[in-house]
Motif scaffolding. Structure first.
Motif, PDB file in Angstrom:
ATOM      1  N   PHE A   1      -4.233  39.087  12.177  1.00 18.60           N
ATOM      2  CA  PHE A   1      -3.285  38.134  11.523  1.00 18.60           C
ATOM      3  C   PHE A   1      -1.961  38.771  10.968  1.00 18.60           C
ATOM      4  O   PHE A   1      -0.657  38.263  11.239  1.00 18.60           O
ATOM      5  N   ASP A   2      -2.034  40.273  10.886  1.00 21.46           N
ATOM      6  CA  ASP A   2      -0.748  41.034  10.901  1.00 21.46           C
ATOM      7  C   ASP A   2       0.120  40.902  12.278  1.00 21.46           C
ATOM      8  O   ASP A   2       1.231  40.652  11.900  1.00 21.46           O
ATOM      9  N   ALA A   3      -0.480  40.965  13.263  1.00 16.49           N
ATOM     10  CA  ALA A   3       0.188  40.794  14.491  1.00 16.49           C
ATOM     11  C   ALA A   3       0.865  39.496  14.735  1.00 16.49           C
ATOM     12  O   ALA A   3       1.833  39.187  15.427  1.00 16.49           O
ATOM     13  N   LEU A   4       0.199  38.668  14.096  1.00 14.01           N
ATOM     14  CA  LEU A   4       0.556  37.224  14.461  1.00 14.01           C
ATOM     15  C   LEU A   4       1.787  36.850  13.507  1.00 14.01           C
ATOM     16  O   LEU A   4       2.732  36.436  13.803  1.00 14.01           O
ATOM     17  N   THR A   5       1.525  37.280  12.182  1.00 13.95           N
ATOM     18  CA  THR A   5       2.683  37.007  11.174  1.00 13.95           C
ATOM     19  C   THR A   5       3.888  38.090  11.215  1.00 13.95           C
ATOM     20  O   THR A   5       4.986  37.708  10.922  1.00 13.95           O
ATOM     21  N   ALA A   6       3.529  39.345  11.291  1.00 12.82           N
ATOM     22  CA  ALA A   6       4.554  40.489  11.481  1.00 12.82           C
ATOM     23  C   ALA A   6       4.294  41.366  12.379  1.00 12.82           C
ATOM     24  O   ALA A   6       3.797  42.565  12.432  1.00 12.82           O
ATOM     25  N   PRO A   7       4.677  41.224  13.783  1.00 13.62           N
ATOM     26  CA  PRO A   7       4.241  41.896  14.748  1.00 13.62           C
ATOM     27  C   PRO A   7       4.858  43.155  14.816  1.00 13.62           C
ATOM     28  O   PRO A   7       6.132  43.380  14.340  1.00 13.62           O
TER      29      PRO A   7
END
Length: 322
Positions: A177-183
């Motif tokens: 989810f971090d890579a999705l929202t804050a790559p």
């Protein structure tokens, strides 16, 4: 109706022939249909019977080649070419508007296109490229086409949306989810990114059926180990060679259960048209049969599905309405 048994050796054409009555009269859109890929073979099998077949690609010339190849085999096929770059949300919106302007309803949407095994790269929308192309773009595209899809519904027919996933989802830890929202380039891992997007495909199918309250039957699937044009990508070839799936010359290692491209497309056609799936919405298919037991726990978790849906709605700035 007598339906033959399918297996890992079944081809897309064999499935389409078995379900010709279900395909006839239907309008179908398949994303990612370049010659040499699973999407093309899916489209080719469906073209023989469909009322309207919409094929997509981000490259106009390659899209034209796909159309010509389909028409060469099925001269009477009704094929519509749509330029669509799933990594660019403005392109997604433009393409959806073009389809929504057509008079025909859309019975089946097959989200097949995918980007895989690439180095870290941000899209124009500030998203990591694989998550943009494999999840956010298809999510937005599906959302924008919902009115067109629902217009195909009748008392006898529930429209379908199909997401082509991968067994690779089981080798990862699920959606990052971090890579999705804050790559973050420093935290990027090629394999994990791809696997996470394939988990997202499964979760989206499950949640789409749930949120539509039965108005749409959504499915996901594993096409199998298939040697496609994706291996024109040097990174993909290197990864699969290192893992032993490919020989040192970059060809399929016979020790593994490789499928031909027509065999790889068979499960997609099954998910799109098999009437036996009508009472199994949200299912995951493998080798043309329901295989929910093969879904990794992180990719069937209702909480993950709900979280992914809500986050993706925030990213695209729009909410699904049914």
């Amino acid at each position: 109706m007598s339906i033959p048994s399918f297996s890992s050796a079944t081809t897309a054409e064999e499935v389409a022939n078995a379900f010709s009555a279900e395909i006839k009269g239907k309008n179908v859109l398949v994303t990612g249909t370049s010659v040499g890929g699973i999407g093309f073979e899916t489209a080719l099998a469906i073209a023989k019977y469909a009322n309207l077949l919409i094929i997509t690609g981000y490259n106009q010339e390659r899209l034209k080649l796909s159309e010509e190849a389909i028409k060469e085999e099925h001269p009477h096929a009704n094929v519509y070419c749509l330029v669509l770059n799933l990594s660019f949300l403005a392109s997604v919106r433009k393409a959806a508007a073009e389809i929504n302007a057509l008079p025909e309803p859309l019975h089946v949407l097959i989200n097949n296109a995918a980007s895989s095994w690439g180095d870290f790269k941000l899209t124009e929308d500030g998203l990591e490229r694989q998550y943009a192309t494999n999840h956010v773009g298809p999510f937005l595209f599906t959302k924008l086409l919902i009115p067109k899809i629902l217009a195909a519904a009748s008392p006898e027919y529930t429209p379908r949306v199909v997401f082509v996933s991968s067994v690779g989802h089981t080798h990862g830890s699920g959606v990052d989810f971090d890579a999705l929202t804050a790559p973050n380039a420093a935290k990027f891992a090629i394999r994990e990114a791809y696997r996470g997007t394939k988990s997202a495909n499964i979760l989206t199918a499950i949640e789409l059926y749930k949120r539509s309250k039965g108005k749409i039957n959504a499915y996901s699937l594993n096409p199998g180990l298939v040697y496609t044009n994706a291996f024109n990508n040097e990174t993909a070839t290197a990864i699969f060679t290192g893992a032993g799936f490919l020989d040192q010359d970059g060809r399929p290692n016979a020790a593994y259960a490789w499928k031909t491209i027509p065999q790889g497309a068979s499960t997609t056609v099954t998910a799109a048209f098999d009437p036996r799936l009508n009472d199994k919405p949200g299912a995951y298919l493998d080798d043309c049969i329901v295989a929910n037991e093969k879904i990794a726990p992180h990719s069937s978790d209702p909480a993950n599905a709900e979280k992914l849906w809500d986050l993706t709605e925030k990213i695209i700035g729009e909410k699904f309405t049914f």
